[in-house]
Write a protein that holds these residues in place. Structure first.
Motif: not given
Length: 363
Positions: A83-84, A87, A90-91, A96, A116, A120
């Motif tokens: 999940l990290l 994330a 996306r940052l 994704t 999540p 994402l």
């Protein structure tokens, strides 16, 4: 100046611990993409000991896209790390792509951990219209359907040129010589496959004097469902003690097909019906033995998957009407055994090229 990403795709994996169907799918998908574009992808291994926050950040920066397959059994205790990675993607404005094999069939707590990831994801690849509808029927997640695309699922394993002998294979061969009817079920054992349903069919066949021996080539998925305990309790209740074998994890494809070759007929009574995401069914069909399974819930289930649809049309896969009882399955098994063995030619690379092209189109 921002450095140009080195890879087209970064696959999230769990290394050798990824001993499950989804893990095998992830490895083969990357291999197929590499065949057409050598050096275009790489893998980030995430386990309880591999994949620090810094390593994840740097790895995500090396690729244009991040590809993650869920559900991954091996990630139950390290769910935060993939999940990290999503994330961070996306940052860092990376694409994704989430490959989601199941939804409603997952344990509720497990589904919550995947929520999540769906949020994402830029694209959600699914293999079954029924699973897509399950997502649409989830009032909290139905908005995610707009991200979904369908892809044709290939078989995870191909029938090898030779087989590997084993103690269990010899046991099955001896049982067949003694006139026992070997009924097979291949793949991980979990509630979504309704493993106890096959026991009911076995009991019906036993009442007819057909001496069934039900062999589950696979192992139970550990979870909070007490599936294994309920399974063994049901075996005892139905008087099938001694008539059921669970192989446990089988490491090599050669050994798997050695076992599948000793099966007389495969049977999958599924509450949801046959879906286009059942790669275990595709492995069984390659053995040439008849395969009996519940008919699909949706008439359009295989419209996106012409290869799977052809297997049904040719009679390699026999469908039993939904809501049928164990007697109907037993009748179909008996009828199927009277048919000649059907060896279906499999263009394994062709099946995988289809799905690789579908995923590549999303990168």
């Amino acid at each position: 100046m921002t450095e140009k990403p080195r890879y087209r795709a970064l696959f999230l994996g769990a290394g050798p611990q990824m001993q499950c169907g989804v893990g095998q799918f992830t490895r083969l998908l990357q291999e197929m993409l590499e065949k057409s574009e050598p050096g275009a992808s790489t893998t980030l291994t995430l386990t309880q000991t591999d994949g620090t926050t810094g390593a994840i950040w740097r790895a995500v920066g090396t690729a244009e896209s991040v590809i993650c397959s869920f559900p991954i059994v091996a990630w139950k205790r390290v769910i935060v790390r993939p999940l990290l990675a999503l994330a961070f993607a996306r940052l860092r404005r990376r694409k994704t792509v989430l490959i989601q094999h199941e939804w409603a069939g997952l344990n509720r707590m497990r589904r919550l951990t995947y929520v999540p990831a769906l949020w994402l994801a830029d694209t959600i690849v699914m293999f079954s219209p029924l699973v897509r509808r399950e997502l649409a029927d989830d009032r909290f997640m139905r908005g995610m359907v707009r991200k979904c695309v369908l892809a044709p699922l290939p078989p995870n394993i191909a029938a090898p040129a030779g087989i590997e002998d084993s103690q269990l294979r010899r046991r099955l061969a001896a049982a067949r010589s003694d006139g026992r009817l070997i009924i097979g079920h291949f793949g991980s054992i979990y509630p979504g496959k309704q493993p106890n349903g096959l026991l009911e069919i076995g009991a019906t066949l036993k009442e007819r004097g057909l001496k069934p021996l039900i062999v589950y080539v696979g192992s139970f998925i550990r979870g909070v469902d007490n599936t294994e305990q309920r399974f063994h309790a049901r075996v005892a209740e139905l008087g099938l003690t001694g008539d059921v074998i669970v192989s446990g994890y089988v490491a090599s494809d050669h050994e798997v097909f050695g076992l599948l070759g000793e099966v007389d007929v495969f049977c999958y009574p599924l509450d949801e019906g046959l879906t286009a995401r059942r790669s275990s069914v595709l492995a069984c069909v390659q053995s040439g033995r008849p395969l009996i399974v519940t008919g699909p819930a949706l008439p359009e289930e295989f419209d996106h998957h012409p290869r799977f649809k052809e297997l049904i049309n040719r009679g390699a896969i026999l469908l039993v009407p939904r809501d049928s009882d164990s007697v109907a399955y037993a009748d179909t098994i008996v009828a199927a055994l009277k048919r000649p063995t059907m060896h279906v030619p499999f263009d394994f690379d062709g099946w995988w090229t289809d799905v690789a092209n579908a995923v590549r189109a999303q990168l």
